[in-house]
Design a protein around this motif. Sequence first.
Motif, PDB file in Angstrom:
ATOM      1  N   ASP A  83       0.821  -1.216   0.000  1.00 46.64           N
ATOM      2  CA  ASP A  83       0.000   0.000   0.000  1.00 46.64           C
ATOM      3  C   ASP A  83       0.852   1.263   0.000  1.00 46.64           C
ATOM      4  OD1 ASP A  83       0.866   0.048   2.648  1.00 46.64           O
ATOM      5  OD2 ASP A  83      -1.097   0.527   3.460  1.00 46.64           O
ATOM      6  N   ALA A  84       2.162   1.107   0.205  1.00 45.23           N
ATOM      7  CA  ALA A  84       3.069   2.248   0.167  1.00 45.23           C
ATOM      8  C   ALA A  84       3.743   2.373  -1.196  1.00 45.23           C
ATOM      9  CB  ALA A  84       4.123   2.109   1.259  1.00 45.23           C
ATOM     10  N   GLY A  85       3.422   1.474  -2.111  1.00 48.47           N
ATOM     11  CA  GLY A  85       4.013   1.547  -3.441  1.00 48.47           C
ATOM     12  C   GLY A  85       5.288   0.762  -3.594  1.00 48.47           C
ATOM     13  N   GLY A  86       5.456  -0.262  -2.789  1.00 45.74           N
ATOM     14  CA  GLY A  86       6.632  -1.104  -2.926  1.00 45.74           C
ATOM     15  C   GLY A  86       6.508  -2.030  -4.115  1.00 45.74           C
ATOM     16  N   LEU A  87       7.628  -2.430  -4.677  1.00 46.22           N
ATOM     17  CA  LEU A  87       7.651  -3.397  -5.771  1.00 46.22           C
ATOM     18  C   LEU A  87       7.205  -4.762  -5.246  1.00 46.22           C
ATOM     19  CD1 LEU A  87       8.445  -4.286  -8.647  1.00 46.22           C
ATOM     20  CD2 LEU A  87      10.761  -4.640  -7.774  1.00 46.22           C
ATOM     21  N   LEU A  88       7.738  -5.137  -4.098  1.00 46.85           N
ATOM     22  CA  LEU A  88       7.394  -6.406  -3.461  1.00 46.85           C
ATOM     23  C   LEU A  88       7.051  -6.169  -1.996  1.00 46.85           C
ATOM     24  CD1 LEU A  88      10.394  -8.603  -4.675  1.00 46.85           C
ATOM     25  CD2 LEU A  88       8.089  -8.600  -5.611  1.00 46.85           C
ATOM     26  N   SER A  89       6.193  -6.999  -1.499  1.00 45.12           N
ATOM     27  CA  SER A  89       5.900  -7.012  -0.076  1.00 45.12           C
ATOM     28  C   SER A  89       5.925  -8.477   0.341  1.00 45.12           C
ATOM     29  CB  SER A  89       4.518  -6.406   0.172  1.00 45.12           C
ATOM     30  OG  SER A  89       4.168  -6.532   1.532  1.00 45.12           O
ATOM     31  N   TYR A  90       6.695  -8.778   1.377  1.00 46.04           N
ATOM     32  CA  TYR A  90       6.796 -10.142   1.891  1.00 46.04           C
ATOM     33  C   TYR A  90       6.662 -10.023   3.399  1.00 46.04           C
ATOM     34  CZ  TYR A  90       8.479 -14.944   2.286  1.00 46.04           C
ATOM     35  OH  TYR A  90       8.581 -16.293   2.536  1.00 46.04           O
ATOM     36  N   MET A  91       5.449 -10.305   3.879  1.00 46.50           N
ATOM     37  CA  MET A  91       5.179 -10.072   5.293  1.00 46.50           C
ATOM     38  C   MET A  91       4.116 -11.019   5.819  1.00 46.50           C
ATOM     39  SD  MET A  91       3.041  -6.519   5.035  1.00 46.50           S
ATOM     40  CE  MET A  91       2.336  -6.622   6.665  1.00 46.50           C
ATOM     41  N   PRO A  92       4.025 -11.136   7.138  1.00 51.00           N
ATOM     42  CA  PRO A  92       2.992 -11.992   7.714  1.00 51.00           C
ATOM     43  C   PRO A  92       1.595 -11.533   7.307  1.00 51.00           C
ATOM     44  CG  PRO A  92       4.598 -11.394   9.378  1.00 51.00           C
ATOM     45  CD  PRO A  92       4.892 -10.556   8.169  1.00 51.00           C
ATOM     46  N   ASN A  93       0.712 -12.502   7.136  1.00 48.24           N
ATOM     47  CA  ASN A  93      -0.681 -12.232   6.815  1.00 48.24           C
ATOM     48  C   ASN A  93      -1.379 -11.737   8.079  1.00 48.24           C
ATOM     49  OD1 ASN A  93      -3.610 -13.144   6.799  1.00 48.24           O
ATOM     50  ND2 ASN A  93      -3.059 -13.393   4.643  1.00 48.24           N
ATOM     51  N   ILE A  94      -1.871 -10.502   8.028  1.00 48.36           N
ATOM     52  CA  ILE A  94      -2.460  -9.867   9.211  1.00 48.36           C
ATOM     53  C   ILE A  94      -3.703 -10.620   9.698  1.00 48.36           C
ATOM     54  CG2 ILE A  94      -3.505  -7.741  10.100  1.00 48.36           C
ATOM     55  CD1 ILE A  94      -0.460  -7.597   9.582  1.00 48.36           C
ATOM     56  N   LYS A  95      -4.547 -11.096   8.785  1.00 50.79           N
ATOM     57  CA  LYS A  95      -5.750 -11.831   9.192  1.00 50.79           C
ATOM     58  C   LYS A  95      -5.371 -13.103   9.955  1.00 50.79           C
ATOM     59  CE  LYS A  95      -8.722 -10.118   5.537  1.00 50.79           C
ATOM     60  NZ  LYS A  95      -9.467 -10.436   4.323  1.00 50.79           N
ATOM     61  N   ALA A  96      -4.334 -13.789   9.499  1.00 50.93           N
ATOM     62  CA  ALA A  96      -3.891 -14.998  10.192  1.00 50.93           C
ATOM     63  C   ALA A  96      -3.364 -14.667  11.590  1.00 50.93           C
ATOM     64  CB  ALA A  96      -2.829 -15.725   9.371  1.00 50.93           C
TER      65      ALA A  96
END
Length: 111
Positions: free
Chosen positions: A40-53
Amino acid sequence: MDRAHAEAMVAPGSSLAYSHRARLGDLAREHRLPSVLLSDAGGLLSYMPNIKAIFGQCAGYVDKKPKGPKPSDLPVQEPTKIDLIVNLKIAKTLGITIPPSILARADEVIE
């Protein structure tokens, strides 16, 4: 970034980086740097924990508390689901082609 001849940017997973994610995204675009930061900040890639999980895991912890264990007796848990998000709009802006193998593994592709 210019002085250091940066070729890419990776934002750390911290509350400070999160609170400044829009500015980090702006800087990455301004300097035409591929970046790993929140999509949502305009990154090329995002690799992060799933917030819903994570919220689901929290619910399990909350449920255990009234049943008696002390908080210090509860184990530390790690995220169980990590999402890879690829932003093709940013890739196009930067003139980067994302390999099909990465696109096939992505949990979400922003076009």
